[in-house]
Write an enzyme that holds these catalytic residues in place. Structure first.
Site, PDB file in Angstrom:
ATOM      1  N   GLU A 152       0.815  -1.216   0.000  1.00 44.48           N
ATOM      2  CA  GLU A 152       0.000   0.000   0.000  1.00 44.48           C
ATOM      3  C   GLU A 152       0.846   1.263   0.000  1.00 44.48           C
ATOM      4  O   GLU A 152       0.626   2.178   0.789  1.00 44.48           O
ATOM      5  CB  GLU A 152      -0.989  -0.069   1.174  1.00 44.48           C
ATOM      6  CG  GLU A 152      -1.829  -1.344   1.082  1.00 44.48           C
ATOM      7  CD  GLU A 152      -2.807  -1.561   2.231  1.00 44.48           C
ATOM      8  OE1 GLU A 152      -3.021  -0.653   3.032  1.00 44.48           O
ATOM      9  OE2 GLU A 152      -3.354  -2.675   2.315  1.00 44.48           O
ATOM     10  N   ASN A 193       2.454  -5.680  -2.439  1.00 43.81           N
ATOM     11  CA  ASN A 193       1.040  -6.042  -2.298  1.00 43.81           C
ATOM     12  C   ASN A 193       0.178  -4.786  -2.133  1.00 43.81           C
ATOM     13  O   ASN A 193       0.436  -3.976  -1.247  1.00 43.81           O
ATOM     14  CB  ASN A 193       0.930  -6.941  -1.045  1.00 43.81           C
ATOM     15  CG  ASN A 193      -0.443  -7.560  -0.849  1.00 43.81           C
ATOM     16  OD1 ASN A 193      -1.113  -7.926  -1.818  1.00 43.81           O
ATOM     17  ND2 ASN A 193      -0.853  -7.676   0.398  1.00 43.81           N
ATOM     18  N   HIS A 229     -10.019  -6.597  -2.516  1.00 45.29           N
ATOM     19  CA  HIS A 229     -11.129  -6.351  -1.580  1.00 45.29           C
ATOM     20  C   HIS A 229     -12.193  -5.610  -2.377  1.00 45.29           C
ATOM     21  O   HIS A 229     -12.029  -4.436  -2.698  1.00 45.29           O
ATOM     22  CB  HIS A 229     -10.660  -5.472  -0.414  1.00 45.29           C
ATOM     23  CG  HIS A 229      -9.651  -6.138   0.470  1.00 45.29           C
ATOM     24  ND1 HIS A 229      -9.984  -7.181   1.311  1.00 45.29           N
ATOM     25  CD2 HIS A 229      -8.331  -5.926   0.638  1.00 45.29           C
ATOM     26  CE1 HIS A 229      -8.898  -7.570   1.967  1.00 45.29           C
ATOM     27  NE2 HIS A 229      -7.886  -6.831   1.576  1.00 45.29           N
ATOM     28  N   GLU A 259      -5.869 -11.132  -1.260  1.00 47.35           N
ATOM     29  CA  GLU A 259      -6.734 -10.872  -0.093  1.00 47.35           C
ATOM     30  C   GLU A 259      -8.193 -10.789  -0.515  1.00 47.35           C
ATOM     31  O   GLU A 259      -8.952  -9.948  -0.033  1.00 47.35           O
ATOM     32  CB  GLU A 259      -6.324  -9.548   0.591  1.00 47.35           C
ATOM     33  CG  GLU A 259      -4.864  -9.485   0.995  1.00 47.35           C
ATOM     34  CD  GLU A 259      -4.501  -8.251   1.824  1.00 47.35           C
ATOM     35  OE1 GLU A 259      -5.400  -7.473   2.193  1.00 47.35           O
ATOM     36  OE2 GLU A 259      -3.298  -8.070   2.096  1.00 47.35           O
ATOM     37  N   ASP A 261     -11.984 -10.671  -0.985  1.00 51.65           N
ATOM     38  CA  ASP A 261     -13.302 -10.831  -0.372  1.00 51.65           C
ATOM     39  C   ASP A 261     -14.281  -9.965  -1.146  1.00 51.65           C
ATOM     40  O   ASP A 261     -13.892  -9.003  -1.800  1.00 51.65           O
ATOM     41  CB  ASP A 261     -13.336 -10.580   1.142  1.00 51.65           C
ATOM     42  CG  ASP A 261     -12.584  -9.360   1.621  1.00 51.65           C
ATOM     43  OD1 ASP A 261     -12.458  -8.394   0.846  1.00 51.65           O
ATOM     44  OD2 ASP A 261     -12.139  -9.346   2.785  1.00 51.65           O
TER      45      ASP A 261
HETATM   46  O1  9MR Z   1      -7.884  -8.016   8.410  1.00 48.84           O
HETATM   47  C1  9MR Z   1      -7.016  -7.130   9.086  1.00 48.84           C
HETATM   48  C2  9MR Z   1      -7.705  -6.571  10.323  1.00 48.84           C
HETATM   49  O2  9MR Z   1      -7.948  -7.600  11.265  1.00 48.84           O
HETATM   50  C3  9MR Z   1      -6.847  -5.469  10.928  1.00 48.84           C
HETATM   51  O3  9MR Z   1      -7.541  -4.873  12.013  1.00 48.84           O
HETATM   52  C4  9MR Z   1      -6.517  -4.435   9.870  1.00 48.84           C
HETATM   53  C5  9MR Z   1      -5.643  -3.337  10.433  1.00 48.84           C
HETATM   54  O4  9MR Z   1      -5.571  -2.283   9.595  1.00 48.84           O
HETATM   55  O5  9MR Z   1      -5.834  -5.067   8.791  1.00 48.84           O
HETATM   56  C6  9MR Z   1      -6.620  -6.009   8.138  1.00 48.84           C
HETATM   57  O6  9MR Z   1      -5.885  -6.582   7.059  1.00 48.84           O
HETATM   58  C7  9MR Z   1      -5.458  -5.708   6.023  1.00 48.84           C
HETATM   59  C8  9MR Z   1      -4.163  -6.259   5.481  1.00 48.84           C
HETATM   60  O7  9MR Z   1      -3.227  -6.432   6.511  1.00 48.84           O
HETATM   61  C9  9MR Z   1      -3.584  -5.349   4.392  1.00 48.84           C
HETATM   62  N1  9MR Z   1      -4.566  -5.136   3.347  1.00 48.84           N
HETATM   63  C10 9MR Z   1      -5.893  -4.704   3.780  1.00 48.84           C
HETATM   64  C11 9MR Z   1      -6.444  -5.657   4.842  1.00 48.84           C
HETATM   65  C12 9MR Z   1      -7.852  -5.237   5.248  1.00 48.84           C
HETATM   66  O8  9MR Z   1      -7.826  -3.977   5.855  1.00 48.84           O
END
Ligand code: 9MR
Length: 346
Positions: A152, A193, A229, A259, A261
């Site tokens: 990101e 990623n 996402h 990732e 969904d």
């Molecule tokens: O699914 C993750 C969630 O449990 C955390 O609270 C969050 C913190 O920002 O991160 C989520 O996972 C992220 C991933 O690490 C990077 N890409 C986006 C995902 C969804 O926000």
């Protein structure tokens, strides 16, 4: 429980609960198509929810810790590393012949206060990041096959984002991170990623420009992760995803859907669940059409353990299995496509 003991328990539960016809699981069909099918894992739920652990072991051959390797979890105080949860997941994966993807070394979320409030000089921050990467990657050398080195770092406009790391170290932080990860484990597959740049558009072009520049400078990057996402009304076209994967492949890079969904308004209607199945299937087909696309992962296995409802109130039902672990239309759609792909190009 110690990780080894934990792994033994999981191996036992798996052996006693595999349903008949288990050869038709996603992981087996994916293997025949020379692909990995993965999921993010909520490591705490591995302990508390045996049905969840069984579902993971049955259907997936690639796991990514959803949070267990993030900076604030793994280095909560400067120089004190806590690998309890990550170790448990790696042991679980080894007990079930799964690959592990490490997530994530350089990201500007889930950073501990000691770091963000610390007022470090650029040299100090470089040393902190180097130590962090070296410690994590060395610990799992040979056991974690791939790493999300950076995530990101590109904005919606396609330009590099202003982040904690770019401000603190300067724009070269990305190249440094890949080089440090490569030094710590020369065999690991190193990935960039990001989300929202899966198909066509400014962000996708910005990611392409960023990784092309890294390749030109001989920075050790192997792959690009397309997070995916999405929702029913806001998803890239599968054809654009395929084209994007192909242009990344032309740079010598592999790709993964990392990732995925597909969030739905709750309660999810049957029609929405059918459309969700079509979307999942289309993205899987895009991956299958590009030999360099090596894996598809969802961001969670069952709707019981998904980040969506907490972050998007009123939305959810985004994954392949419902909250009780029952397969949804998207699961059957994905399975059908994998089955017909098994003699495919991968
Ligand atoms: O699914 C993750 C969630 O449990 C955390 O609270 C969050 C913190 O920002 O991160 C989520 O996972 C992220 C991933 O690490 C990077 N890409 C986006 C995902 C969804 O926000």
């Amino acid at each position: 429980m110690r990780p080894r003991a934990l792994a033994a328990v999981f191996a036992l539960t798996l052996a006693t609960t595999l349903p008949a016809g288990a050869a038709d699981t996603l992981r087996d069909l994916a293997r025949k198509a020379d692909l990995h099918f993965g999921t993010a894992v909520d490591v705490e739920a591995l302990d508390s929810d045996p049905a969840y652990a069984r579902l993971l072991a049955r259907e997936f051959n690639l796991v990514t810790p959803e949070n267990a390797l993030k900076f604030s979890v793994v280095q909560p105080e400067r120089g004190r590393f806590d690998f309890t949860r990550a170790d448990a997941l790696v042991a679980f994966a080894e007990a079930h012949a799964m690959r592990v993807n490490g997530h994530v070394l350089v990201w500007d979320q889930q950073l501990p206060d000691w770091l963000t409030q610390g007022h470090f000089s650029p040299d100090e921050l470089r040393a902190i990041l180097h130590e962090h990467i070296r410690t994590l990657v060395t610990r799992y050398r040979g056991r974690v096959a791939s790493w999300d080195v950076a995530a990101e770092a590109v904005g919606e406009d396609g330009k590099p984002r202003d982040t904690f790391w770019s401000r603190g170290i300067g724009p070269d932080y990305l190249a440094l991170a890949f080089r440090w990860a490569h030094e710590a484990d020369p065999q690991a597959r190193l990935r960039y990623n990001d989300y929202g740049g899966e198909g066509a558009g400014a962000k996708s072009d910005g990611i392409y420009t960023l990784v092309a520049d890294l390749r030109t400078r001989r920075v050790p990057i192997d792959a690009v992760g397309l997070q995916m996402h999405v929702s029913l009304s806001d998803a890239p076209r599968a054809g654009d995803v395929r084209i994007n994967m192909k242009r990344l492949a032309a740079l010598g890079l592999q790709t993964d859907i990392t990732e995925m969904d597909v969030m739905l308004p709750l309660p999810a209607s049957r029609a929405a669940l059918r459309k969700q199945a079509v979307l999942y299937g289309g993205m899987l087909q895009a991956c299958l059409a590009v030999p360099q696309c090596r894996s598809v992962s969802t961001w969670g296995a069952s709707d019981r353990h998904s980040w969506i409802p907490a972050f998007f109130p009123g939305q959810g039902a985004a994954l392949l299995f419902d909250a009780d672990g029952r397969a949804k239309p998207a699961y059957f759609g994905v399975r059908r496509i994998l089955r017909s792909a098994k003699a495919g190009k991968h």
